[in-house]
Structure formats: structure tokens, C-alpha cells
Enzyme design. Structure first.
Site, PDB file in Angstrom:
ATOM      1  N   GLN A 164       0.880  -1.180  -0.119  1.00  0.00           N
ATOM      2  CA  GLN A 164      -0.006   0.135   0.059  1.00  0.00           C
ATOM      3  C   GLN A 164       0.818   1.246  -0.236  1.00  0.00           C
ATOM      4  O   GLN A 164       0.596   2.125   0.663  1.00  0.00           O
ATOM      5  CB  GLN A 164      -0.993   0.045   1.283  1.00  0.00           C
ATOM      6  CG  GLN A 164      -2.052  -1.018   0.993  1.00  0.00           C
ATOM      7  CD  GLN A 164      -3.145  -0.392  -0.287  1.00  0.00           C
ATOM      8  OE1 GLN A 164      -3.176   0.811  -0.238  1.00  0.00           O
ATOM      9  NE2 GLN A 164      -3.871  -1.319  -0.533  1.00  0.00           N
ATOM     10  N   SER A 165       1.771   1.315  -0.693  1.00  0.00           N
ATOM     11  CA  SER A 165       2.991   2.434  -0.786  1.00  0.00           C
ATOM     12  C   SER A 165       2.164   3.447  -1.421  1.00  0.00           C
ATOM     13  O   SER A 165       1.774   3.301  -2.515  1.00  0.00           O
ATOM     14  CB  SER A 165       4.186   2.019  -1.656  1.00  0.00           C
ATOM     15  OG  SER A 165       4.793   3.082  -1.902  1.00  0.00           O
ATOM     16  N   ASN A 166       2.274   4.508  -0.696  1.00  0.00           N
ATOM     17  CA  ASN A 166       1.802   6.050  -1.112  1.00  0.00           C
ATOM     18  C   ASN A 166       2.974   6.670  -2.259  1.00  0.00           C
ATOM     19  O   ASN A 166       2.393   7.073  -3.363  1.00  0.00           O
ATOM     20  CB  ASN A 166       1.636   7.034  -0.077  1.00  0.00           C
ATOM     21  CG  ASN A 166       0.729   6.699   0.866  1.00  0.00           C
ATOM     22  OD1 ASN A 166      -0.363   6.566   0.679  1.00  0.00           O
ATOM     23  ND2 ASN A 166       1.082   6.957   2.096  1.00  0.00           N
ATOM     24  N   CYS A 176       4.729   4.679  -4.183  1.00  0.00           N
ATOM     25  CA  CYS A 176       4.598   3.924  -5.682  1.00  0.00           C
ATOM     26  C   CYS A 176       3.225   4.393  -6.328  1.00  0.00           C
ATOM     27  O   CYS A 176       3.388   4.583  -7.649  1.00  0.00           O
ATOM     28  CB  CYS A 176       4.318   2.323  -5.289  1.00  0.00           C
ATOM     29  SG  CYS A 176       6.113   1.779  -4.696  1.00  0.00           S
TER      30      CYS A 176
END
Ligand SMILES: *Cc1c(COP(=O)(O)O)cnc(C)c1O
Length: 290
Positions: free
Chosen positions: A36-38, A40
Site C-alpha cells: 500500500q505504498s503512497n 509507488c
């Protein structure tokens, strides 16, 4: 570029990093982060806006990888990013993995630009030096209606690039005496080293002496694990939303403000940086119950 769906602190770093990618003629951008990387998600959206192809190495312990149906992962999928699930033990070698993939693609004729986790290197950190210049300009324009400077700037720290840029910019533009970086993973000694290295790299690019504001890394409020908030942290996030409409997320900003509220040596005049994270909150909506 439109900020909307790419909003959050990563857009400031990507302003520099993607400009460098374009200058080098890249057609493909590779980066990495949590599932859930912001970072990326922002990279994928902005790469598409600039006509480049995003490739994301996303860390996940689940086998098979979760379907990208929520939050940041949904947005990654929506813009057609190539998603490559990476197990946590492999993820430790993320720089080598990205270099290998980049080599493969270059041999196939693509021009590739690799962005480190969180966009956190010297070049990316320059985005937060700019942010501190903007804060200085706003304080000056307020002519006394705001303080001349803050005792401290407080923010969530996950890979160190924001802390490095803020610490440099704070000293350069006399915005605050101290930067308090609330770790959401790893620990204080890890971040002290990581932030220092980014400050040095950014200082070279700035061609300025790497003077920076006093830096205090606090690792006491990171909760049960990265991206996992405690029941007390979730209750705090709800309380803040209901009291004043300030929406925080359970991965970064919620933990940082939770930490500030409980800090023993609390500075009086504080600027809290809201660094984004809304899609991560929405991905965890069910954990908030009713
Ligand atoms: C990445 C991120 C941070 C941490 O910034 P770093 O520069 O990686 O330390 C803080 N808040 C949000 C919402 C983020 O996505």
C-alpha cells in the site's frame, strides 16, 4: 501535472526525480515500496501523466499477492502499472533487485530510471528544501500574524527523505530550531544514519554547506508494526477527525500526531506537516469498525 490523486509528500520529491528521468530520456520508471505504498502510487500516476511506464516492486508476505482492489494498490492497477510482488525477505535486497530488472529492460532496448524506496535520496530531498522556502515566504508575508519561526517542525518519517530535506531547508531559511521526525518503522539509530547520508547527498547538489536544524528522531510511537496502528492510535485518529475535521491516516500522519500529543518535552510553537496518506486510510477502513 495535477496533484489530486498523486497528492502527499512524495509529489515534492518526484518533482525533482521525474524531471531527472525525463532529462535522461527514460521511458520506464522502476520503484519499490510496501503493497500500500503512497510513494509507488504517486510515482505510477505521475509517470503515466508524463508518458512513462511505471514498474512497481511491492512488498507483500501474502502468497499469492493480494488483489489490487483497495487504496493505493487499486490506483496502481488503475493506471496500468506493472506490479511485481516481492516477499519481505527478498525486499531487503530491493536496490539489487531493481538494478537487475533495470539491466534486463535496458538490454531489451528500454531507457530505465530507478527511484529508491520513498524517493528518498539527495535529489528527492530537494523537494522538501523547497517546501521550507515556501513556509519562510508564507511567514514573511503574514507580517506578524504568524510567528517569525517555529520551535519545531513535526512529521512522520518512513524512509528519511522528508526529514533530510526539512532539516536542511529549516536551517537554510530559519524556519524552525528543531525537526522532530516520528519514525513509523525501523528505529532511531537506523534513521539517524539514513537521514545523515541523504543530507550529505542533498548538500552536494545544493552546493551549500550541509548545515541542518537539530534533528530528533522519536521511535516510541510507531505502534505494533509498520502500517499497523494500535487501538489507541485508531481511537486518536477518530477523535481528531470528529473534533476538527482533520483526517489522518493509520500508517504515517496518525502515528506522528499521536506521538506529538504524548511527547514528554513538547515544543510550544509547532508546525505539523500533513504528508498525505488518504488511500492508505481508505484501504484500512474496515479496521476502524463502528
Ligand atoms: C512516505 C510518507 C511519509 C514519510 O516520508 P519519508 O520521506 O519516506 O520519510 C510520511 N507520510 C506519508 C503519508 C507518506 O506517504
Amino acid at each position: 501535472m495535477t496533484a489530486g490523486p498523486a497528492a502527499g509528500n512524495k509529489i515534492r520529491k518526484l518533482e525533482y526525480l521525474l524531471a531527472d528521468a525525463i532529462a535522461r530520456g527514460a521511458g520506464t520508471v522502476i520503484t519499490c515500496g510496501g503493497f500500500q505504498s503512497n510513494h509507488c502510487r504517486a510515482t505510477a500516476i505521475l509517470a503515466r501523466q508524463l508518458g512513462m511506464k511505471p514498474v512497481l516492486l511491492l512488498r507483500t508476505a501474502s502468497q499469492p499477492a493480494p488483489a489490487p482492489v483497495l487504496g493505493n494498490a487499486f490506483l496502481d492497477w488503475m493506471v496500468g502499472a506493472e506490479i511485481r510482488p516481492i516477499r519481505p525477505e527478498q525486499y531487503r535486497d530491493r536496490m539489487a533487485l531493481m538494478a537487475a530488472l533495470s539491466g534486463e529492460r535496458e538490454r531489451a532496448g528500454e531507457r530505465v530510471y530507478v527511484i529508491p524506496e520513498g524517493g528518498s535520496n539527495g535529489l528527492g530531498a530537494l523537494g522538501y528544501v523547497d517546501a521550507m522556502r515556501e513556509v519562510r515566504e508564507q511567514l514573511d508575508a503574514a507580517k506578524g500574524a504568524l510567528p517569525d519561526r517555529f520551535d519545531a517542525i513535526v512529521h512522520a518519517c518512513g524512509s528519511g527523505g522528508t526529514a533530510a530535506g526539512v532539516a536542511l531547508g529549516c536551517a537554510l531559511f530559519e524556519v524552525a530550531e528543531e525537526v522532530i521526525s516520528m519514525a513509523v518503522c525501523d528505529d532511531r539509530s537506523y534513521f539517524e544514519g539514513a537521514i545523515d547520508a541523504i543530507v550529505r547527498d542533498a548538500g552536494v547538489l545544493l552546493e551549500a554547506p550541509t548545515r541542518h536544524a537539530g534533528l530528533r528522531v522519536v521511535d516510541a510511537y510507531k505502534g505494533p508494526a509498520y502500517a499497523v496502528a494500535s487501538p489507541a492510535q485508531r481511537a486518536f485518529i477518530l477523535e481528531v477527525a470528529r473534533c476538527c475535521g482533520l483526517v489522518l491516516d493509520p500508517v504515517y500522519t496518525g502515528k506522528a500526531l499521536f506521538g506529538l500529543a504524548r511527547l514528554a518535552r513538547k515544543p510550544t510553537c509547532v508546525l505539523f506537516l500533513h504528508t498525505g496518506g488518504l488511500p492508505g486510510l481508505l484501504a484500512q477502513a474496515r479496521d476502524f469498525g463502528s
